[in-house]
Design an enzyme around this catalytic site. Structure first.
Site, PDB file in Angstrom:
ATOM      1  N   ASP A   1     -24.107 121.245  31.467  1.00  0.00           N
ATOM      2  CA  ASP A   1     -24.788 122.494  31.793  1.00  0.00           C
ATOM      3  C   ASP A   1     -23.693 123.517  32.135  1.00  0.00           C
ATOM      4  OD1 ASP A   1     -24.038 122.010  34.442  1.00  0.00           O
ATOM      5  OD2 ASP A   1     -26.081 121.987  35.245  1.00  0.00           O
ATOM      6  N   HIS A   2     -24.100 124.632  32.713  1.00  0.00           N
ATOM      7  CA  HIS A   2     -23.143 125.720  33.000  1.00  0.00           C
ATOM      8  C   HIS A   2     -22.065 125.291  33.992  1.00  0.00           C
ATOM      9  CE1 HIS A   2     -26.671 125.811  35.583  1.00  0.00           C
ATOM     10  NE2 HIS A   2     -25.920 126.332  36.550  1.00  0.00           N
TER      11      HIS A   2
ATOM     12  N   CYS B   1     -22.654 117.874  34.820  1.00  0.00           N
ATOM     13  CA  CYS B   1     -23.364 118.951  35.516  1.00  0.00           C
ATOM     14  C   CYS B   1     -22.680 119.106  36.864  1.00  0.00           C
ATOM     15  CB  CYS B   1     -24.869 118.663  35.628  1.00  0.00           C
ATOM     16  SG  CYS B   1     -25.312 117.176  36.553  1.00  0.00           S
ATOM     17  N   GLY B   2     -23.323 119.739  37.833  1.00  0.00           N
ATOM     18  CA  GLY B   2     -22.660 119.952  39.109  1.00  0.00           C
ATOM     19  C   GLY B   2     -22.338 118.646  39.816  1.00  0.00           C
ATOM     20  N   THR B   3     -23.313 117.741  39.863  1.00  0.00           N
ATOM     21  CA  THR B   3     -23.129 116.477  40.579  1.00  0.00           C
ATOM     22  C   THR B   3     -23.123 115.252  39.658  1.00  0.00           C
ATOM     23  OG1 THR B   3     -25.510 116.189  40.804  1.00  0.00           O
ATOM     24  CG2 THR B   3     -24.375 117.365  42.600  1.00  0.00           C
ATOM     25  N   GLY B   4     -23.554 115.431  38.431  1.00  0.00           N
ATOM     26  CA  GLY B   4     -23.739 114.289  37.520  1.00  0.00           C
ATOM     27  C   GLY B   4     -25.085 113.611  37.719  1.00  0.00           C
ATOM     28  N   ILE B   5     -25.759 113.926  38.811  1.00  0.00           N
ATOM     29  CA  ILE B   5     -26.987 113.197  39.158  1.00  0.00           C
ATOM     30  C   ILE B   5     -28.157 113.568  38.243  1.00  0.00           C
ATOM     31  CG2 ILE B   5     -28.724 112.843  40.954  1.00  0.00           C
ATOM     32  CD1 ILE B   5     -26.453 113.195  43.025  1.00  0.00           C
ATOM     33  N   GLY B   6     -28.367 114.855  38.054  1.00  0.00           N
ATOM     34  CA  GLY B   6     -29.478 115.277  37.199  1.00  0.00           C
ATOM     35  C   GLY B   6     -29.320 114.732  35.790  1.00  0.00           C
ATOM     36  N   MET B   7     -28.116 114.813  35.267  1.00  0.00           N
ATOM     37  CA  MET B   7     -27.857 114.301  33.919  1.00  0.00           C
ATOM     38  C   MET B   7     -28.180 112.804  33.841  1.00  0.00           C
ATOM     39  SD  MET B   7     -26.845 116.616  31.819  1.00  0.00           S
ATOM     40  CE  MET B   7     -25.827 118.060  31.461  1.00  0.00           C
TER      41      MET B   7
ATOM     42  N   HIS C   1     -18.944  95.798  34.596  1.00  0.00           N
ATOM     43  CA  HIS C   1     -20.112  95.056  35.093  1.00  0.00           C
ATOM     44  C   HIS C   1     -21.445  95.566  34.545  1.00  0.00           C
ATOM     45  CE1 HIS C   1     -18.378  92.900  38.895  1.00  0.00           C
ATOM     46  NE2 HIS C   1     -17.535  92.861  37.866  1.00  0.00           N
TER      47      HIS C   1
ATOM     48  N   ARG D   1     -21.450  86.503  33.284  1.00  0.00           N
ATOM     49  CA  ARG D   1     -22.633  86.568  34.156  1.00  0.00           C
ATOM     50  C   ARG D   1     -23.321  87.932  34.121  1.00  0.00           C
ATOM     51  NH1 ARG D   1     -18.165  87.557  37.120  1.00  0.00           N
ATOM     52  NH2 ARG D   1     -18.219  89.096  38.793  1.00  0.00           N
ATOM     53  N   HIS D   2     -22.590  88.963  33.713  1.00  0.00           N
ATOM     54  CA  HIS D   2     -23.178  90.303  33.692  1.00  0.00           C
ATOM     55  C   HIS D   2     -24.125  90.513  32.514  1.00  0.00           C
ATOM     56  CE1 HIS D   2     -20.405  91.114  36.869  1.00  0.00           C
ATOM     57  NE2 HIS D   2     -19.385  90.786  36.095  1.00  0.00           N
TER      58      HIS D   2
HETATM   59  O1  LIG Z   1     -25.803 119.267  39.408  1.00  0.00           O
HETATM   60  C1  LIG Z   1     -26.777 119.622  38.793  1.00  0.00           C
HETATM   61  C2  LIG Z   1     -27.932 118.703  38.563  1.00  0.00           C
HETATM   62  O2  LIG Z   1     -27.691 117.440  39.119  1.00  0.00           O
HETATM   63  C3  LIG Z   1     -26.870 121.006  38.273  1.00  0.00           C
HETATM   64  O3  LIG Z   1     -25.631 121.356  37.714  1.00  0.00           O
HETATM   65  C4  LIG Z   1     -27.203 121.951  39.415  1.00  0.00           C
HETATM   66  O4  LIG Z   1     -28.404 121.570  40.036  1.00  0.00           O
HETATM   67  C5  LIG Z   1     -27.335 123.399  38.892  1.00  0.00           C
HETATM   68  O5  LIG Z   1     -27.524 124.246  40.000  1.00  0.00           O
HETATM   69  P1  LIG Z   1     -27.424 125.827  39.893  1.00  0.00           P
HETATM   70  O6  LIG Z   1     -28.636 126.284  39.150  1.00  0.00           O
HETATM   71  O7  LIG Z   1     -27.428 126.304  41.338  1.00  0.00           O
HETATM   72  O8  LIG Z   1     -26.161 126.186  39.177  1.00  0.00           O
END
Ligand SMILES: O=C(CO)[C@H](O)[C@H](O)COP(=O)(O)O
Length: 157
Positions: A10-11, A67-73, A100, A134-135
């Site tokens: 993302d951005h 992305c910002g945290t990798g979590i959303g992706m 693993h 085992r994995h």
């Molecule tokens: O990390 C993210 C999802 O996990 C996105 O990059 C983040 O939420 C985008 O936020 P924003 O609209 O404030 O730039």
């Protein structure tokens, strides 16, 4: 055989993506850049889907999503059958994700990775093999969940 790698961000990950694209091409990987291409705000699911669909369909071997945290992706990518995605940013976790868990989509936190040697981290991930042993039965159990509609944790798939 050339490894086919899908790349998207993302951005918040666009600069790291541009850098990785160059590095991976230079290192001989076949890279499929799925955007985004500017810092204009976008919605990360739209870009995770592009790579995750191609992993599911066997058109790509690996994916890298930023992305910002990798979590959303990672949340989005893990909705697709056959995708094992994880948000990782240090050397140990990146290596273990391959050895693993046979992670096939690496999700990077663009906001947090800072000056870490992201190129080296990604190359190490791409070149680290799944340990099997085992994995294998554990990963097979994850794959089995893909084929049922409603997972029942008591059933021990
Ligand atoms: O990390 C993210 C999802 O996990 C996105 O990059 C983040 O939420 C985008 O936020 P924003 O609209 O404030 O730039």
């Amino acid at each position: 055989m050339t490894i086919k790698v899908g790349l998207a961000s993302d951005h918040r990950g666009v600069h790291i993506k541009a850098r990785l694209l160059q590095t991976l091409q230079r290192e001989g990987f076949e890279v499929c850049d799925q955007g985004t291409d500017s810092t204009d705000p976008v919605d990360y699911p739209d870009f995770a889907i592009r790579v995750a669909e191609q992993i599911r369909d066997g058109k790509l071997d690996r994916g890298i999503l930023i992305c910002g945290t990798g979590i959303g992706m990672a949340i989005v990518a893990n909705k697709f059958h056959g995708v094992r995605a994880a948000s990782c940013y240090d050397e140990v976790i990146v290596e273990m994700s391959r050895r693993h868990n046979d992670v096939n989509v690496l999700c990077l936190p663009g906001d947090l990775i800072g000056e870490r040697p992201v190129d080296e981290l990604v190359l190490m991930w791409l070149r680290t093999d799944f340990e099997c042993g085992r994995h294998t039965q554990r990963v097979d159990k994850i794959t089995a969940i893909d084929s049922i509609d409603t997972p029942d944790i008591n059933r021990g798939v």
